[in-house]
Design an enzyme around this catalytic site. Structure first.
Site, short mmCIF file in Angstrom:
data_model
loop_
_atom_site.label_atom_id
_atom_site.label_comp_id
_atom_site.label_asym_id
_atom_site.label_seq_id
_atom_site.Cartn_x
_atom_site.Cartn_y
_atom_site.Cartn_z
N CYS A 30 0.84 -1.20 0.00
CA CYS A 30 0.00 0.00 0.00
C CYS A 30 0.87 1.25 0.00
O CYS A 30 1.39 1.65 1.04
CB CYS A 30 -0.92 0.01 1.22
N CYS A 39 -0.54 4.09 2.13
CA CYS A 39 -0.33 3.90 3.57
C CYS A 39 1.11 4.19 3.98
O CYS A 39 1.36 4.82 5.00
CB CYS A 39 -0.67 2.46 3.97
N ASP A 40 2.06 3.70 3.19
CA ASP A 40 3.45 3.65 3.63
C ASP A 40 4.42 4.52 2.84
O ASP A 40 5.60 4.63 3.21
CB ASP A 40 3.95 2.19 3.58
#
Length: 321
Positions: free
Chosen positions: A136, A139-140
Site C-alpha cells: 500500500c 499507507c506507507d
C-alpha cells in the site's frame, strides 16, 4: 446444531469498518453482535506504523488501534464472538449464518469481511514485510521520502501507486513481467511522461534483499524473463501492486458482485442487492482501501441498518393494528 445466537444486527468482520459499524449500532440501541473471523482486526493487525489516522500526532501501531476500537465497541454494548462462518443464507429473514461453533440468526446483516492484498509469494518477501516490503503506497509511501523505491505490477493499481510515490521519491522504478501495461491508456500516458519514473520491462522480482542493523530492504533481485539474466536493483522500499482478493466467497450467487468479486452496493449507500444486508469497508471498496474510509463506510452501514430495522418494525406494527 443446538447453539443458536439471535440478534437484531450481526456484523461479520472486525476491522475498522466492522468495529465502527458496531460502535454506531450499539449507540443506537441495536445490541449488535460482531463475529470475528480468521484474522480478527483485519489488515490493520498486520500494519505496524500508522501515521495517517486522524486524531493522532504521533505514529501509532495498527494492532493497538484495532484494540482501542474493539474496546470502545464493547464499552457501548457490542457482543464480540469468535467464530469462522462457513455458510450464509440471506434468501429470507432472519438471515442465518452457520459457523464452526454455532448458528447465528439476524434481522439485519452488515458484511465487513475485507480484502487481502495479493503478494508474490516469495519467502524473502514475507520476511521483509514491514521492513521495506509493502502492499500500500498510500499507507506507507510517506516513510520513503527522498528514497529510491520500486512498484511491482502492471495494472491500474501499480501505475497509480508509482505516480503517487513521486510525491515522496524522485526515483521510482516500475517492474512489470510483460512488455506492455494493462493499465488504462490515460494512466499510461501520465506514467510515461513522468521524469521520475523508470520502467523495467519483461522483469520479475525473485528476491527481496535485506541488510543493515536493524535489517531493512536494500534491494531487489530482478530476473529478465526473456534472457534469464538476474540483476540487483537498489531500493529501500518495494510496493507489491498486483491486486486484492475481496473476502466474498460466502456470498457468491447470493449477493450481487462486480467483475472483480467485490460486493455491489447502491451508489451513496451500503445497501447490497438483498434488503437488510449491508456491506462496508474493503469488501465493497476497491479504490481507496484505507482504514479511515473503511471506518466511514462502517458508520454508513450502521445508520443504513438502523433505518432498515426501524422501517421493518414500523411496518410490522401497522400490519398488526
Amino acid at each position: 446444531m443446538s447453539n443458536i445466537l439471535s440478534s437484531r444486527l450481526i456484523i461479520l468482520g472486525s476491522g475498522p469498518a466492522g468495529l465502527t459499524a458496531a460502535i454506531y449500532a450499539a449507540r443506537a440501541g441495536l445490541s449488535p453482535v460482531v463475529i470475528q473471523g480468521i484474522q480478527p482486526g483485519g489488515q490493520l493487525t498486520t500494519t505496524t506504523d500508522v501515521e495517517n489516522y486522524p486524531g493522532f500526532r504521533e505514529v501509532i501501531q495498527g494492532p493497538w488501534l484495532v484494540e482501542e476500537m474493539q474496546a470502545q465497541a464493547e464499552h457501548v454494548g457490542t457482543k464480540m464472538v469468535w467464530d469462522h462462518i462457513n455458510e450464509v443464507d440471506v434468501s429470507r429473514r432472519p438471515f442465518v449464518l452457520k459457523g464452526d461453533s454455532g448458528e447465528y440468526h439476524a434481522d439485519a446483516l452488515v458484511i465487513a469481511t475485507g480484502a487481502q492484498a495479493k503478494w508474490l509469494g516469495l519467502p524473502s518477501e514475507e520476511h521483509m514485510k514491514g521492513r521495506g516490503a509493502s502492499a500500500c503506497a498510500t499507507c506507507d509511501g510517506f516513510f520513503y521520502r527522498g528514497k529510491k523505491v520500486a512498484v511491482i505490477g502492471g495494472g491500474n493499481t501499480a501505475v497509480e501507486e508509482a505516480l503517487y510515490l513521486t510525491n515522496h521519491s524522485h526515483d521510482v522504478t516500475l517492474i512489470h513481467r510483460r512488455d506492455s501495461l494493462r493499465a488504462e491508456k490515460i494512466l499510461q500516458e501520465r506514467l510515461f511522461a513522468h521524469p521520475g519514473i523508470t520502467l523495467m520491462w519483461d522483469s520479475e522480482v525473485v528476491e527481496f534483499v535485506g541488510g543493515g542493523q536493524p535489517e531493512a530492504l536494500v534491494g531487489l533481485d530482478v530476473r529478465n524473463v526473456k534472457t534469464g539474466e538476474v540483476s540487483r536493483l537498489e531500493v529501500e522500499g518495494a510496493f507489491v501492486a498486483i491486486g486484492h482478493h475481496p473476502a466474498t466467497e460466502l456470498f457468491a450467487g447470493k449477493l450481487a458482485l462486480d467483475e472483480d468479486g467485490y460486493l455491489k452496493v447502491e451508489t451513496g449507500s451500503t445497501r447490497t442487492s438483498v434488503p437488510g444486508v449491508f456491506a462496508c469497508g474493503d469488501v465493497m471498496d476497491k479504490i481507496y482501501r484505507q482504514a479511515v474510509t473503511a471506518a466511514g463506510t462502517g458508520c454508513m452501514a450502521a445508520l443504513d441498518a438502523e433505518r432498515f430495522l426501524a422501517e421493518v418494525e414500523f411496518e410490522a406494527l401497522e400490519a398488526a393494528e
